[in-house]
Scaffold this motif. Structure first.
Motif: not given
Ligand code: PCA
Length: 413
Positions: A278-283, A264-270
């Motif tokens: 909003a809850d920090g999970g993947l949309d 998930l961290e990598e997805i956020k970066q990319a």
């Protein structure tokens, strides 16, 4: 088929280096690797680090040797892990000259060839399976535009008439990052895995079950698939009731992107904060919109998630222990080219109308169900891969009866 032939290459030193970690690892491989009830014979070859020379030599080696398995290995000095490349681009560009002094700038590797070609092995699944045994393996969708990319593109071009021949590229780090013995061990494990896939492929196309291929002592690996609405999960439940360990690919695909995971961290970066809810999970909807119609973005996403799904699946299945039946419940087995990774493949099928009716009963609108079906492999494509077919078009008793028959075949395995 007990003997499998493999071509494996490494590269000469380049860019002022005195050796090349790829060749150091390849040359340390033995001439033959043992398979259960067979062997894979290796042809180890050194390639020149020149665009023209490497391409010509690759064509010659593939045409003359007709190897069952083709593995090219090169150095990526910036790599942290061993990377199975998924993609080759029809472009040669060099920031430093090759060993003959050539320095192409956006030249085509194969004139008028497709923009990119994909390695013919299931890279993510392989990386996952190898890393589950503790080896430092991941995947990458970009082999650069230098000689390694040209080598992979040329090899894939050369085996095009037989796309079932496993052909791909491995980028290895510097020997000071990961010692040569680990790289050699990883290459050996990869070759054994690919050779077993070739043996299963041959058994299957000769009309024998993949189960006829000898295996070492470990759990029986079963791939279970079926189109949406076929009742695959019902069958998985029935197999579990008889003692199989069932691993659910969809559940793992959700687990690897939970909040706090490296994926998930990598997805956020990319892909940016926009794909995080909003809850920090993947949309998921936002992410789907980003990769929809963008093959390169999808490939990047898959490199972040699929090897992790495969690694978790392999770990869980192997934990079943020797003699047990481990079932991987995976919707996209056909689409992912994964059939020969399994000791046997079970396909659950049902008529289209019945599948649509089941999906509607589950609350999925007919148009949505049809759209999802059209994105999946066809029934014919799936069935062509099956060792065992289960028809789920009647009463539950009939289904139970077929599962009982399949279970017997698995226990005889
Ligand atoms: N690595 C280079 C070429 C040869 C090698 O070992 C590359 O990544 O293209």
């Amino acid at each position: 088929m007990h003997q499998v032939s493999a071509l494996i290459t490494g590269f000469e030193p380049f860019a002022g280096g005195s050796d090349n970690a790829s060749w150091e690892a390849v040359r340390a491989l033995p001439e033959e690797l043992t398979l259960a009830g067979g062997a894979v014979r290796l042809r180890r070859e050194l390639l020149p680090v020149t665009f023209a020379g490497a391409a010509a030599r690759v064509r010659e080696l593939i045409a003359s040797g007709r190897p069952d398995v083709v593995v090219h290995v090169g150095l990526d000095a910036s790599a942290k892990a061993i990377k199975l490349e998924t993609t080759a681009y029809n472009e040669a560009t060099a920031s430093i000259p090759d060993n003959s002094g050539a320095q192409p700038d956006h030249a085509e590797v194969v004139p008028a060839g497709p923009r990119r070609r994909h390695s013919t092995w299931a890279a993510h699944a392989l990386a996952g399976r190898l890393s589950a045994t503790g080896l430092p393996v991941t995947t990458s969708d970009d082999a650069g535009r230098y000689v390694c990319n040209t080598t992979l593109y040329t090899a894939l071009d050369a085996v095009e008439e037989d796309p079932t021949r496993p052909t791909g590229f491995v980028h290895v780090p510097l020997a000071t990052t990961i010692g040569t013995p680990i790289v050699t061990r990883t290459l050996a494990a990869l070759l054994v895995e690919l050779a077993d896939q070739v043996r299963r492929h041959h058994a299957h196309i000769q009309g024998m079950s993949r189960l006829s291929v000898p295996r070492p002592s470990r759990p029986l690996r079963v791939g279970l698939t079926g189109g949406i609405g076929s009742g695959k999960s019902t069958v998985a439940g029935m197999l579990a009731a008889r003692g199989a360990l069932v691993v659910d690919a969809d559940a793992l695909a959700r687990a690897v992107v939970e909040p706090g995971t490296p994926a998930l961290e990598e997805i956020k970066q990319a892909f940016g904060q926009g794909v995080i809810a909003a809850d920090g999970g993947l949309d998921r909807a936002a992410l789907a919109a980003v990769v929809f119609d963008d093959d390169e973005a999808r490939a990047r996403l898959e490199a972040m998630t699929l090897p992790r799904v495969a690694a978790a699946a392999a770990e869980q299945m192997e934990a079943a222990g020797p003699g047990r039946v481990a079932v991987y419940d995976v919707p996209l087995l056909a689409e992912g080219g994964m059939a020969d990774l399994f000791d046997t493949v079970i396909v659950v099928r049902a008529p289209r109308e019945l599948r649509l009716a089941r999906l509607e009963a589950r609350g999925l609108a007919r148009a949505d169900a049809e759209a999802r079906m059209s994105q999946q492999a066809s029934d014919g494509e799936r069935e062509a891969l099956a060792d065992l077919v289960i028809d789920n078009d009647g009463a539950v008793e009939q289904l139970e009866e077929q599962v009982a028959g399949v279970w017997q075949a698995l226990e005889r395995g």
